[in-house]
Scaffold this motif. Sequence first.
Motif, PDB file in Angstrom:
ATOM      1  N   LEU A  14      12.078  51.577  -7.427  1.00 55.38           N
ATOM      2  CA  LEU A  14      11.798  52.606  -7.605  1.00 55.38           C
ATOM      3  C   LEU A  14      11.542  53.066  -8.961  1.00 55.38           C
ATOM      4  O   LEU A  14      12.274  52.542  -9.885  1.00 55.38           O
ATOM      5  CB  LEU A  14      12.944  53.525  -7.224  1.00 55.38           C
ATOM      6  CG  LEU A  14      12.619  55.204  -6.975  1.00 55.38           C
ATOM      7  CD1 LEU A  14      11.892  55.650  -5.861  1.00 55.38           C
ATOM      8  CD2 LEU A  14      14.267  55.782  -6.822  1.00 55.38           C
ATOM      9  N   ASP A  15      10.258  53.606  -9.124  1.00 52.81           N
ATOM     10  CA  ASP A  15       9.960  54.225 -10.658  1.00 52.81           C
ATOM     11  C   ASP A  15      10.233  55.649 -10.831  1.00 52.81           C
ATOM     12  O   ASP A  15       9.620  56.306  -9.674  1.00 52.81           O
ATOM     13  CB  ASP A  15       8.796  53.592 -11.194  1.00 52.81           C
ATOM     14  CG  ASP A  15       7.519  54.060 -10.304  1.00 52.81           C
ATOM     15  OD1 ASP A  15       7.966  54.317  -8.956  1.00 52.81           O
ATOM     16  OD2 ASP A  15       6.276  54.179 -10.762  1.00 52.81           O
ATOM     17  N   LEU A  16      10.775  55.944 -11.837  1.00 58.00           N
ATOM     18  CA  LEU A  16      10.952  57.614 -11.982  1.00 58.00           C
ATOM     19  C   LEU A  16      10.488  57.914 -13.369  1.00 58.00           C
ATOM     20  O   LEU A  16      10.610  57.142 -14.457  1.00 58.00           O
ATOM     21  CB  LEU A  16      12.677  57.823 -12.097  1.00 58.00           C
ATOM     22  CG  LEU A  16      13.315  57.423 -10.941  1.00 58.00           C
ATOM     23  CD1 LEU A  16      14.763  57.379 -11.335  1.00 58.00           C
ATOM     24  CD2 LEU A  16      12.748  58.117  -9.752  1.00 58.00           C
ATOM     25  N   ALA A  35       9.633  48.767 -20.253  1.00 55.73           N
ATOM     26  CA  ALA A  35       9.494  47.422 -20.900  1.00 55.73           C
ATOM     27  C   ALA A  35       9.862  46.362 -19.677  1.00 55.73           C
ATOM     28  O   ALA A  35       9.364  45.023 -19.885  1.00 55.73           O
ATOM     29  CB  ALA A  35      10.310  47.316 -22.011  1.00 55.73           C
ATOM     30  N   SER A  36      10.183  46.950 -18.686  1.00 52.43           N
ATOM     31  CA  SER A  36      10.549  45.761 -17.360  1.00 52.43           C
ATOM     32  C   SER A  36       9.026  45.431 -17.030  1.00 52.43           C
ATOM     33  O   SER A  36       8.940  44.349 -16.349  1.00 52.43           O
ATOM     34  CB  SER A  36      11.216  46.513 -16.239  1.00 52.43           C
ATOM     35  OG  SER A  36      12.466  46.833 -16.717  1.00 52.43           O
ATOM     36  N   LEU A  37       8.143  46.111 -17.140  1.00 51.64           N
ATOM     37  CA  LEU A  37       6.883  45.941 -16.599  1.00 51.64           C
ATOM     38  C   LEU A  37       5.851  45.445 -17.392  1.00 51.64           C
ATOM     39  O   LEU A  37       4.645  44.967 -17.046  1.00 51.64           O
ATOM     40  CB  LEU A  37       6.254  47.079 -15.703  1.00 51.64           C
ATOM     41  CG  LEU A  37       7.428  47.826 -14.921  1.00 51.64           C
ATOM     42  CD1 LEU A  37       6.575  49.254 -14.060  1.00 51.64           C
ATOM     43  CD2 LEU A  37       7.678  46.806 -13.759  1.00 51.64           C
ATOM     44  N   ARG A  38       5.879  45.676 -18.609  1.00 52.84           N
ATOM     45  CA  ARG A  38       4.862  45.187 -19.602  1.00 52.84           C
ATOM     46  C   ARG A  38       5.550  45.063 -20.976  1.00 52.84           C
ATOM     47  O   ARG A  38       6.314  45.892 -21.517  1.00 52.84           O
ATOM     48  CB  ARG A  38       3.760  46.385 -19.834  1.00 52.84           C
ATOM     49  CG  ARG A  38       4.043  47.588 -20.203  1.00 52.84           C
ATOM     50  CD  ARG A  38       2.928  48.467 -20.606  1.00 52.84           C
ATOM     51  NE  ARG A  38       3.349  49.649 -21.404  1.00 52.84           N
ATOM     52  CZ  ARG A  38       3.350  51.072 -20.579  1.00 52.84           C
ATOM     53  NH1 ARG A  38       3.149  51.173 -19.515  1.00 52.84           N
ATOM     54  NH2 ARG A  38       3.746  51.876 -21.521  1.00 52.84           N
ATOM     55  N   GLY A  39       5.192  43.897 -21.684  1.00 56.65           N
ATOM     56  CA  GLY A  39       5.464  43.728 -23.068  1.00 56.65           C
ATOM     57  C   GLY A  39       4.606  44.546 -24.052  1.00 56.65           C
ATOM     58  O   GLY A  39       3.218  44.654 -23.856  1.00 56.65           O
ATOM     59  N   LYS A  40       5.371  45.149 -25.024  1.00 57.19           N
ATOM     60  CA  LYS A  40       4.511  45.878 -26.155  1.00 57.19           C
ATOM     61  C   LYS A  40       5.161  45.765 -27.445  1.00 57.19           C
ATOM     62  O   LYS A  40       6.535  45.840 -27.405  1.00 57.19           O
ATOM     63  CB  LYS A  40       4.379  47.454 -25.527  1.00 57.19           C
ATOM     64  CG  LYS A  40       3.358  48.338 -26.267  1.00 57.19           C
ATOM     65  CD  LYS A  40       3.526  49.793 -25.514  1.00 57.19           C
ATOM     66  CE  LYS A  40       2.797  50.481 -26.504  1.00 57.19           C
ATOM     67  NZ  LYS A  40       2.614  52.022 -25.873  1.00 57.19           N
ATOM     68  N   PRO A  41       4.566  45.794 -28.520  1.00 60.60           N
ATOM     69  CA  PRO A  41       5.129  45.511 -29.744  1.00 60.60           C
ATOM     70  C   PRO A  41       5.714  47.208 -30.066  1.00 60.60           C
ATOM     71  O   PRO A  41       5.093  47.994 -29.619  1.00 60.60           O
ATOM     72  CB  PRO A  41       3.973  45.120 -30.773  1.00 60.60           C
ATOM     73  CG  PRO A  41       2.900  45.492 -30.089  1.00 60.60           C
ATOM     74  CD  PRO A  41       2.839  45.578 -28.538  1.00 60.60           C
ATOM     75  N   VAL A  63      13.113  51.688 -12.314  1.00 60.04           N
ATOM     76  CA  VAL A  63      12.331  51.823 -13.577  1.00 60.04           C
ATOM     77  C   VAL A  63      12.328  53.064 -14.212  1.00 60.04           C
ATOM     78  O   VAL A  63      11.935  53.852 -13.528  1.00 60.04           O
ATOM     79  CB  VAL A  63      10.931  51.261 -13.396  1.00 60.04           C
ATOM     80  CG1 VAL A  63      10.053  51.392 -14.707  1.00 60.04           C
ATOM     81  CG2 VAL A  63      10.566  49.778 -12.800  1.00 60.04           C
ATOM     82  N   ILE A  64      12.991  53.093 -15.454  1.00 60.23           N
ATOM     83  CA  ILE A  64      12.954  54.738 -15.924  1.00 60.23           C
ATOM     84  C   ILE A  64      11.874  54.739 -17.102  1.00 60.23           C
ATOM     85  O   ILE A  64      11.832  54.087 -17.835  1.00 60.23           O
ATOM     86  CB  ILE A  64      14.528  54.665 -16.764  1.00 60.23           C
ATOM     87  CG1 ILE A  64      15.543  54.562 -15.663  1.00 60.23           C
ATOM     88  CG2 ILE A  64      14.329  56.131 -17.320  1.00 60.23           C
ATOM     89  CD1 ILE A  64      15.637  55.553 -14.712  1.00 60.23           C
ATOM     90  N   ASP A  65      10.825  55.400 -16.616  1.00 59.99           N
ATOM     91  CA  ASP A  65       9.692  55.457 -17.297  1.00 59.99           C
ATOM     92  C   ASP A  65       9.551  56.630 -18.101  1.00 59.99           C
ATOM     93  O   ASP A  65       8.729  57.582 -17.602  1.00 59.99           O
ATOM     94  CB  ASP A  65       8.423  55.165 -16.416  1.00 59.99           C
ATOM     95  CG  ASP A  65       6.851  55.253 -17.335  1.00 59.99           C
ATOM     96  OD1 ASP A  65       7.137  54.834 -18.586  1.00 59.99           O
ATOM     97  OD2 ASP A  65       6.029  55.307 -16.524  1.00 59.99           O
ATOM     98  N   ALA A  69      13.890  40.832 -22.114  1.00 59.82           N
ATOM     99  CA  ALA A  69      15.090  40.790 -21.594  1.00 59.82           C
ATOM    100  C   ALA A  69      15.103  41.567 -20.016  1.00 59.82           C
ATOM    101  O   ALA A  69      15.689  41.268 -19.186  1.00 59.82           O
ATOM    102  CB  ALA A  69      16.177  41.433 -22.537  1.00 59.82           C
ATOM    103  N   LYS A  70      14.372  42.734 -20.393  1.00 57.21           N
ATOM    104  CA  LYS A  70      14.314  43.651 -19.039  1.00 57.21           C
ATOM    105  C   LYS A  70      13.347  43.158 -18.087  1.00 57.21           C
ATOM    106  O   LYS A  70      13.628  43.272 -16.625  1.00 57.21           O
ATOM    107  CB  LYS A  70      13.770  45.073 -19.453  1.00 57.21           C
ATOM    108  CG  LYS A  70      14.727  45.896 -20.089  1.00 57.21           C
ATOM    109  CD  LYS A  70      15.688  46.213 -19.168  1.00 57.21           C
ATOM    110  CE  LYS A  70      16.599  47.306 -19.868  1.00 57.21           C
ATOM    111  NZ  LYS A  70      17.748  47.609 -18.659  1.00 57.21           N
ATOM    112  N   ALA A  71      12.402  42.273 -18.270  1.00 58.64           N
ATOM    113  CA  ALA A  71      11.510  41.477 -17.437  1.00 58.64           C
ATOM    114  C   ALA A  71      12.419  40.580 -16.448  1.00 58.64           C
ATOM    115  O   ALA A  71      12.205  40.501 -15.435  1.00 58.64           O
ATOM    116  CB  ALA A  71      10.270  40.939 -17.826  1.00 58.64           C
TER     117      ALA A  71
END
Length: 244
Positions: A235-237, A144-150, A184-186, A158-160
């Motif tokens: 860093l994205d994981l 959610a830090s990278l994209r907003g989604k319902p 980023v925990i993906d 908040a995360k952005a």
Amino acid sequence: MSLIAEVAWVNGVGAVEGLGAALARRFAKGGYKVAVSGRSPDKLKAVVESIQAQDGDAVALPADAGNEADILAAIKAVRELGQLKVAIFNVGNSVSSPSLELSAGLFEQTWRASTLGGFLFAREATRALLENGGGTLLFTGATASLRGKPPFAAFAAAKAGLRSLSQSFAREFGPQNVHVAHVVIDGGINGERLRSHAPQRLEQLGAEGALQLEDIAEAYWYLHTQPRSAWTQELDLRPFKESF
């Protein structure tokens, strides 16, 4: 002459089998006196005992991330433990609500924990890090830090905001020897939350389909130990099976 302890402060610690606790264990293993903060004294006590059982050094400092008075009290206690060298903001506070049903109160509560809390933590931790010649400031992010989604409008906002905060601190304090990075925990984490509330999801993900706590913690340790000539800011994981 007594040696001054080097301290790692982890804010956003809950269950023993959660990410905050795993991060605390990794930095205790690395030789740091670890201060763990969160809203539940009982959970912090259990985490401290688990670290001490492995011959680590840990102290519980209960604090609500979005409460300035709590953070000021916590940093005062951290300073008394020794020299702060590592600070990790790991507060999650994921909430879901259809956008048209999302109350102002819930939106603000989510922002207060993740964004305002991240700022208060970063401000006080950075002051201490600078006094000690530098160190590491890490933030836990999410998809959610990278994209907003319902239905995660509040959480995404908040995360952005937290991600932008990390970039601002990195640009301002990196040249002063404070390594600031956003992780980023993906994907789902194989921890207490999923095991308790969505065990079927873990089963569906299969072997290594969820992020393992120890593997995430190792990535944070890697960021902390990077040479200054090659610092990572983000860093994205994600598990190898996760689409992105």
